[in-house]
Design an enzyme around this catalytic site. Structure first.
Site, PDB file in Angstrom:
ATOM      1  N   ASP A 104       0.852  -1.188   0.000  1.00  0.00           N
ATOM      2  CA  ASP A 104       0.000   0.000   0.000  1.00  0.00           C
ATOM      3  C   ASP A 104       0.894   1.247   0.000  1.00  0.00           C
ATOM      4  OD1 ASP A 104      -3.208   0.555   0.955  1.00  0.00           O
ATOM      5  OD2 ASP A 104      -1.787   2.228   1.091  1.00  0.00           O
ATOM      6  N   ILE A 105       0.514   2.225  -0.804  1.00  0.00           N
ATOM      7  CA  ILE A 105       1.319   3.437  -0.963  1.00  0.00           C
ATOM      8  C   ILE A 105       1.284   4.314   0.290  1.00  0.00           C
ATOM      9  CG2 ILE A 105      -0.434   5.014  -1.904  1.00  0.00           C
ATOM     10  CD1 ILE A 105       1.550   5.614  -4.183  1.00  0.00           C
ATOM     11  N   HIS A 141     -10.032  -5.275  -3.420  1.00  0.00           N
ATOM     12  CA  HIS A 141      -8.721  -5.441  -2.783  1.00  0.00           C
ATOM     13  C   HIS A 141      -8.924  -5.846  -1.336  1.00  0.00           C
ATOM     14  CE1 HIS A 141     -10.000  -1.244  -2.842  1.00  0.00           C
ATOM     15  NE2 HIS A 141      -9.411  -1.079  -1.673  1.00  0.00           N
ATOM     16  N   HIS A 158      -6.962  -5.860   2.192  1.00  0.00           N
ATOM     17  CA  HIS A 158      -5.810  -5.317   2.915  1.00  0.00           C
ATOM     18  C   HIS A 158      -5.301  -6.392   3.870  1.00  0.00           C
ATOM     19  CE1 HIS A 158      -6.823  -0.898   2.162  1.00  0.00           C
ATOM     20  NE2 HIS A 158      -8.001  -1.457   1.927  1.00  0.00           N
TER      21      HIS A 158
HETATM   22  P1  AMP Z   1      -9.829   1.375   0.156  1.00  0.00           P
HETATM   23  O1  AMP Z   1     -10.219   2.542   1.001  1.00  0.00           O
HETATM   24  O2  AMP Z   1     -10.112   0.062   0.825  1.00  0.00           O
HETATM   25  O3  AMP Z   1     -10.409   1.459  -1.242  1.00  0.00           O
HETATM   26  O4  AMP Z   1      -8.254   1.416   0.055  1.00  0.00           O
HETATM   27  C1  AMP Z   1      -7.552   1.924  -1.021  1.00  0.00           C
HETATM   28  C2  AMP Z   1      -6.092   1.805  -0.661  1.00  0.00           C
HETATM   29  O5  AMP Z   1      -5.320   1.914  -1.846  1.00  0.00           O
HETATM   30  C3  AMP Z   1      -5.576   2.868   0.311  1.00  0.00           C
HETATM   31  O6  AMP Z   1      -5.028   2.226   1.459  1.00  0.00           O
HETATM   32  C4  AMP Z   1      -4.503   3.610  -0.503  1.00  0.00           C
HETATM   33  O7  AMP Z   1      -3.400   4.009   0.278  1.00  0.00           O
HETATM   34  C5  AMP Z   1      -4.118   2.569  -1.537  1.00  0.00           C
HETATM   35  N1  AMP Z   1      -3.585   3.069  -2.797  1.00  0.00           N
HETATM   36  C6  AMP Z   1      -4.117   4.019  -3.601  1.00  0.00           C
HETATM   37  N2  AMP Z   1      -3.360   4.194  -4.706  1.00  0.00           N
HETATM   38  C7  AMP Z   1      -2.340   3.312  -4.598  1.00  0.00           C
HETATM   39  C8  AMP Z   1      -1.214   2.996  -5.426  1.00  0.00           C
HETATM   40  N3  AMP Z   1      -0.995   3.622  -6.592  1.00  0.00           N
HETATM   41  N4  AMP Z   1      -0.349   2.044  -5.001  1.00  0.00           N
HETATM   42  C9  AMP Z   1      -0.556   1.408  -3.826  1.00  0.00           C
HETATM   43  N5  AMP Z   1      -1.605   1.648  -3.013  1.00  0.00           N
HETATM   44  C10 AMP Z   1      -2.471   2.598  -3.386  1.00  0.00           C
END
Ligand code: AMP
Length: 125
Positions: free
Chosen positions: A39-40, A110, A112
């Site tokens: 995760d970024i 996704h 986590h």
């Molecule tokens: P959600 O709220 O469950 O949709 O989580 C989306 C997640 O994606 C968040 O934890 C973000 O930090 C992560 N995220 C968004 N863009 C990226 C990216 N380019 N690479 C890795 N993680 C990302």
């Protein structure tokens, strides 16, 4: 912004682009069914995202429409990633946000994986 988890799949979503290698990610694992990356914006020492290779908007879409093979492959991949990263004995947490109340922001399913430290309360209020 949180998404509507019942919308049709949008090929332009950011995780679809990561899956196709169009934007960079830090790969943790991949197999026939799943791709995992860091995760970024990590919320724990270990914060990995696992996505299915199939085009599913959310856990709701996936659980309703994916084949038994896809579901088994994806679930096994999530377990394997946790195991291979040494998370089973100290423990870890799985989370899949769905729709506005879940706070889902990216419209490609996704899961986590959080770990690497004690994670505290289940849900922050
Ligand atoms: P959600 O709220 O469950 O949709 O989580 C989306 C997640 O994606 C968040 O934890 C973000 O930090 C992560 N995220 C968004 N863009 C990226 C990216 N380019 N690479 C890795 N993680 C990302």
């Amino acid at each position: 912004m949180a998404i509507d988890a019942t919308q049709p799949y949008d090929d332009d979503n950011i995780f679809g682009k990561i899956l196709r290698g169009e934007i960079p990610s830090t790969k943790v694992y991949e197999d026939e069914w799943a791709y995992a990356f860091e995760d970024i914006n990590p919320q724990a020492k270990i914060h990995t995202l696992v996505i299915p290779r199939g085009r599913y908007v959310s856990w709701d879409d996936f659980s309703a429409h994916a084949s038994a093979e896809e579901i088994a492959g994806f679930v096994r991949a999530v377990g394997k990633i946790a195991r291979e990263n040494g998370l089973v004995e100290p423990g870890y947490r799985l989370l899949a946000n769905v729709g506005p109340h879940g706070g889902q922001e990216v419209p490609h399913l996704h899961v986590h994986i959080f770990g690497g430290e004690p994670l505290g309360r289940m849900i922050a209020k």
